[in-house]
Design a protein around this motif. Structure first.
Motif, PDB file in Angstrom:
ATOM      1  N   ALA A 106      28.540   8.278  -7.573  1.00  0.00           N
ATOM      2  CA  ALA A 106      28.154   6.907  -7.228  1.00  0.00           C
ATOM      3  C   ALA A 106      28.089   6.722  -5.711  1.00  0.00           C
ATOM      4  O   ALA A 106      27.148   6.117  -5.188  1.00  0.00           O
ATOM      5  N   ILE A 107      29.063   7.252  -4.994  1.00  0.00           N
ATOM      6  CA  ILE A 107      29.080   7.126  -3.537  1.00  0.00           C
ATOM      7  C   ILE A 107      27.913   7.904  -2.933  1.00  0.00           C
ATOM      8  O   ILE A 107      27.308   7.488  -1.937  1.00  0.00           O
ATOM      9  N   SER A 108      27.561   9.038  -3.558  1.00  0.00           N
ATOM     10  CA  SER A 108      26.421   9.818  -3.093  1.00  0.00           C
ATOM     11  C   SER A 108      25.143   8.997  -3.136  1.00  0.00           C
ATOM     12  O   SER A 108      24.325   9.023  -2.206  1.00  0.00           O
ATOM     13  N   LYS A 109      24.974   8.229  -4.209  1.00  0.00           N
ATOM     14  CA  LYS A 109      23.800   7.362  -4.307  1.00  0.00           C
ATOM     15  C   LYS A 109      23.850   6.262  -3.258  1.00  0.00           C
ATOM     16  O   LYS A 109      22.830   5.870  -2.694  1.00  0.00           O
ATOM     17  N   GLN A 110      25.052   5.778  -2.982  1.00  0.00           N
ATOM     18  CA  GLN A 110      25.209   4.679  -2.027  1.00  0.00           C
ATOM     19  C   GLN A 110      24.853   5.100  -0.602  1.00  0.00           C
ATOM     20  O   GLN A 110      24.146   4.400   0.113  1.00  0.00           O
ATOM     21  N   ILE A 111      25.349   6.283  -0.177  1.00  0.00           N
ATOM     22  CA  ILE A 111      25.152   6.700   1.212  1.00  0.00           C
ATOM     23  C   ILE A 111      23.955   7.627   1.388  1.00  0.00           C
ATOM     24  O   ILE A 111      23.590   7.978   2.510  1.00  0.00           O
TER      25      ILE A 111
ATOM     26  N   PRO B 221      35.700   8.984   0.503  1.00  0.00           N
ATOM     27  CA  PRO B 221      35.291   8.171   1.634  1.00  0.00           C
ATOM     28  C   PRO B 221      35.778   6.741   1.510  1.00  0.00           C
ATOM     29  O   PRO B 221      35.674   6.133   0.464  1.00  0.00           O
ATOM     30  N   GLN B 222      36.299   6.195   2.570  1.00  0.00           N
ATOM     31  CA  GLN B 222      36.815   4.832   2.539  1.00  0.00           C
ATOM     32  C   GLN B 222      35.653   3.859   2.705  1.00  0.00           C
ATOM     33  O   GLN B 222      35.114   3.699   3.780  1.00  0.00           O
ATOM     34  N   THR B 223      35.270   3.270   1.636  1.00  0.00           N
ATOM     35  CA  THR B 223      34.184   2.304   1.681  1.00  0.00           C
ATOM     36  C   THR B 223      34.492   1.174   0.720  1.00  0.00           C
ATOM     37  O   THR B 223      34.846   1.417  -0.413  1.00  0.00           O
ATOM     38  N   THR B 224      34.388  -0.022   1.225  1.00  0.00           N
ATOM     39  CA  THR B 224      34.620  -1.193   0.373  1.00  0.00           C
ATOM     40  C   THR B 224      33.406  -2.123   0.418  1.00  0.00           C
ATOM     41  O   THR B 224      33.518  -3.316   0.186  1.00  0.00           O
ATOM     42  N   SER B 225      32.239  -1.557   0.763  1.00  0.00           N
ATOM     43  CA  SER B 225      31.033  -2.375   0.879  1.00  0.00           C
ATOM     44  C   SER B 225      30.625  -2.906  -0.478  1.00  0.00           C
ATOM     45  O   SER B 225      30.807  -2.250  -1.492  1.00  0.00           O
ATOM     46  N   PRO B 226      30.028  -4.129  -0.478  1.00  0.00           N
ATOM     47  CA  PRO B 226      29.591  -4.713  -1.751  1.00  0.00           C
ATOM     48  C   PRO B 226      28.605  -3.826  -2.491  1.00  0.00           C
ATOM     49  O   PRO B 226      28.529  -3.861  -3.713  1.00  0.00           O
ATOM     50  N   SER B 227      27.813  -3.022  -1.728  1.00  0.00           N
ATOM     51  CA  SER B 227      26.828  -2.168  -2.386  1.00  0.00           C
ATOM     52  C   SER B 227      27.488  -1.162  -3.328  1.00  0.00           C
ATOM     53  O   SER B 227      26.933  -0.848  -4.374  1.00  0.00           O
ATOM     54  N   LEU B 228      28.681  -0.652  -2.968  1.00  0.00           N
ATOM     55  CA  LEU B 228      29.372   0.259  -3.859  1.00  0.00           C
ATOM     56  C   LEU B 228      29.840  -0.479  -5.106  1.00  0.00           C
ATOM     57  O   LEU B 228      29.700   0.016  -6.226  1.00  0.00           O
TER      58      LEU B 228
ATOM     59  N   SER C  72      28.564  -3.202  -6.447  1.00  0.00           N
ATOM     60  CA  SER C  72      27.416  -3.534  -7.297  1.00  0.00           C
ATOM     61  C   SER C  72      26.832  -2.293  -7.955  1.00  0.00           C
ATOM     62  O   SER C  72      26.375  -2.339  -9.097  1.00  0.00           O
ATOM     63  N   LEU C  73      26.870  -1.167  -7.221  1.00  0.00           N
ATOM     64  CA  LEU C  73      26.355   0.073  -7.779  1.00  0.00           C
ATOM     65  C   LEU C  73      27.192   0.525  -8.974  1.00  0.00           C
ATOM     66  O   LEU C  73      26.658   0.939 -10.009  1.00  0.00           O
ATOM     67  N   LEU C  74      28.502   0.413  -8.863  1.00  0.00           N
ATOM     68  CA  LEU C  74      29.378   0.808  -9.964  1.00  0.00           C
ATOM     69  C   LEU C  74      29.120  -0.034 -11.202  1.00  0.00           C
ATOM     70  O   LEU C  74      29.164   0.458 -12.328  1.00  0.00           O
ATOM     71  N   VAL C  75      28.841  -1.315 -10.969  1.00  0.00           N
ATOM     72  CA  VAL C  75      28.568  -2.220 -12.096  1.00  0.00           C
ATOM     73  C   VAL C  75      27.178  -1.970 -12.660  1.00  0.00           C
ATOM     74  O   VAL C  75      26.983  -1.882 -13.873  1.00  0.00           O
ATOM     75  N   SER C  76      26.167  -1.818 -11.762  1.00  0.00           N
ATOM     76  CA  SER C  76      24.787  -1.632 -12.224  1.00  0.00           C
ATOM     77  C   SER C  76      24.606  -0.307 -12.962  1.00  0.00           C
ATOM     78  O   SER C  76      23.799  -0.206 -13.886  1.00  0.00           O
ATOM     79  N   GLU C  77      25.380   0.696 -12.548  1.00  0.00           N
ATOM     80  CA  GLU C  77      25.307   1.990 -13.227  1.00  0.00           C
ATOM     81  C   GLU C  77      26.168   2.020 -14.488  1.00  0.00           C
ATOM     82  O   GLU C  77      26.283   3.048 -15.156  1.00  0.00           O
ATOM     83  N   LYS C  78      26.799   0.872 -14.776  1.00  0.00           N
ATOM     84  CA  LYS C  78      27.664   0.725 -15.961  1.00  0.00           C
ATOM     85  C   LYS C  78      28.841   1.699 -15.961  1.00  0.00           C
ATOM     86  O   LYS C  78      29.338   2.111 -17.011  1.00  0.00           O
ATOM     87  N   LEU C  79      29.275   2.048 -14.746  1.00  0.00           N
ATOM     88  CA  LEU C  79      30.468   2.882 -14.625  1.00  0.00           C
ATOM     89  C   LEU C  79      31.721   2.035 -14.760  1.00  0.00           C
ATOM     90  O   LEU C  79      32.739   2.503 -15.287  1.00  0.00           O
TER      91      LEU C  79
END
Length: 561
Positions: free
Chosen positions: A57-62, A3-10, A12-19
């Protein structure tokens, strides 16, 4: 693709999940901007995360569940029938199951409400969308609907009934149909992506079977059932590409296709055989990627040192033995590449020329005009060669010329069809060669086979319960491939050689002069430390390179003999 998503939430999620680390996210964002792609596409292209990790990660985001299609091997036929081929391909979706009267479908953009409404309208069904990666959806589509299913679906409905009785002119026109052209291209490209070396199209009474050989093992290719209706058109398209006579359907034909695929030159050898149900087609795929350096062929260090010393000899003959498909020609080419220097003149005569080697003069055998191995060898001598390669020693005349050439100051490489290395000596004598000629010229015989290597991405230790024999040791670990997407769930990826190497020293020469049996030559070689094919295989098993099952598969016949 994802999925094409460049939202800040993705981010921040990648960083917060330590991915990913913040610096990695910035690197990916810069790459995405530079290439004009989405952030997640950039993350995948930079191999920062696997598609599964990113999808979670995207699953958690959306807030939509992610379903991995990698292991989705069985889907009910009525589920597949619920979504026509062209619909699944157009919307890039894959149907999974029925759930409470609704059809569960996997999408790369399940949050796209407008797209979901369009799908409901087209299918006239209620749907539940889950998340999956585009690559996963594409692979699942090929696996279940078949290679080129959407392409054949685009053909004119009347074409299916026309092809069986079509004239030559009609077939040529149909072979240029955009859908037929596209289907054949898809078949070839996917075979190359899967590292196939051969494609087989085999017509039967009620089906056209498509198979491909990967790492030496044949397996069926999923194709749509409608492919049988377009058999003539597909064969005609292949004939046009190989510049063959499309009007001739009663005699075997051989041709060649040269194309560039993904920047790589691909040489395809096409062979057709007439059968009661149409023409059977085999396409051999040769690419520069398949070529290996001598160091990569899998020889042990001590044997490698011996071979390098052998390649420095000014004269003599070196033989490679084994059945068709055992890698003899590749090994010979590796030898030639190793000694291909400015001060060395190398000429080969082959049938066919499998690889074009820069700096080496190569001759193609032409039996129709009388250019066989023997005649080519005589002509090659007039061109002042230092090294010569004969594709195969098939008869006494070729063998005698090759050996006399080796005795007159030339290094000669060739192949012979025998099961083991000592058997090559007996085979030469049985052809009618004098023992003193064989004894004086033969330097080395290598018998080899190819075994599949364990996939590095799913390699694991396991308890081997089979018969431990011929060098097996209980205290050493055995490995296998569990099976993953990278290896096509086979547990194997690539091949290596197992071999036995017979160096022809003084004691072996004495046995040859006495016309000693191959069994006695073998016993002498074993007493000097020669590894048998099976013993070589066990060494590679315990080195974690291959499996007992694979070694037993390729050596069983030789051991039984």
């Amino acid at each position: 693709m994802t999925p094409q998503t460049t939202s800040p939430s993705l981010e921040s999620l990648l960083v917060s999940e330590k991915l990913l680390k913040p610096v990695d996210v910035e690197t990916a964002k810069a790459a995405a901007q530079d290439k004009g792609i989405s952030l997640d596409a950039a993350i995948l292209s930079l191999q920062m995360l696997t598609e599964s990790e990113l999808m979670l990660a995207i699953s958690k985001q959306i807030g939509i569940p992610y379903v991995s299609l990698r292991d989705k091997r069985d889907v009910s036929p009525d589920v597949l029938r619920a979504v026509p081929t062209r619909v699944a391909h157009f919307y890039k979706l894959f149907p999974l199951e029925w759930r409470d009267g609704a059809l569960v479908i996997a999408l790369a953009h399940p949050e796209d409400a407008r797209k979901l409404d369009d799908i409901r309208l087209v299918l006239q069904k209620d749907v539940i969308a889950v998340l999956a990666g585009e690559d996963e959806i594409r692979e699942a589509f090929r696996r279940h609907y078949g290679v080129g299913a959407e392409t054949l679906d685009e053909l004119r409905p009347e074409a299916a009934s026309e092809t069986a009785a079509a004239s030559v002119e009609d077939l040529k026109t149909l072979s240029e149909d955009a859908s037929v052209v596209k289907f054949v291209n898809q078949l070839l490209v996917e075979a190359l992506e899967k590292r196939a070396t051969d494609i087989h199209l085999e017509p039967y009474d009620r089906e056209l079977r498509v198979r491909r050989r990967v790492d030496g093992v044949l397996s069926d290719v999923a194709v749509p059932a409608s492919i049988q209706h377009f058999q003539s058109a597909i064969v005609s398209r292949i004939k046009v590409m190989a510049d063959l006579d499309i009007a001739e359907r009663r005699l075997p034909q051989d041709g060649r296709i040269q194309r560039k695929v993904a920047g790589n030159d691909v040489d395809m050898r096409v062979s057709l055989l007439p059968t009661p149900f149409g023409e059977s087609v085999t396409i051999r795929l040769l690419t520069s990627k398949l070529f290996l350096d001598l160091e990569q062929l899998g020889f042990f260090p001590d044997d490698m040192a011996y071979l390098e010393s052998l390649l420095k000899k000014p004269h003599g003959i070196v033989l490679l033995t084994g059945p068709t498909g055992s890698g003899k020609t590749t090994t010979l080419y590796s030898f030639l590449s190793k000694i291909n220097h400015e001060d060395t003149k190398i000429i080969t005569i082959e049938d066919p020329i499998e690889y074009q080697l820069r700096g080496i003069t190569q001759i193609q055998v032409q039996p129709k005009i009388g250019l066989d191995f023997a005649r080519g060898l005589r002509s090659m001598l007039r061109h002042d060669p230092d090294v010569m390669m004969v594709g195969e020693i098939r008869d006494l005349e070729t063998a005698e010329i090759a050996i006399r050439v080796a005795l007159t100051g030339h290094l000669v490489f060739s192949t012979l069809h025998t099961n083991d290395a000592p058997g090559a000596v007996t085979r030469l004598l049985d052809m009618g060669l004098e023992p003193f000629l064989v004894s004086s010229s033969l330097e080395c015989v290598i018998a080899q086979r190819l075994v599949r290597t364990i996939c590095k991405h799913c390699k694991e230790e396991h308890a081997y319960t089979g018969a431990r024999e011929d060098g097996a040791q209980k205290d050493k670990p055995v490995y296998r491939g569990r099976g993953c997407e990278r290896c096509g769930f086979t547990g194997y990826y690539g091949r290596t050689t197992i071999y036995e190497l017979l160096g022809v020293q003084r004691d072996v020469r004495e046995l040859i002069m006495k016309r000693t049996s191959s069994d006695q030559v073998r016993q002498l070689a074993l007493s000097r430390g020669m590894r048998t094919l099976r013993q070589c295989g066990w060494e590679k098993i315990y080195a974690g390179i291959t499996t007992p099952e694979e070694v037993l598969r390729v050596t069983m016949k030789e051991e039984a003999a």
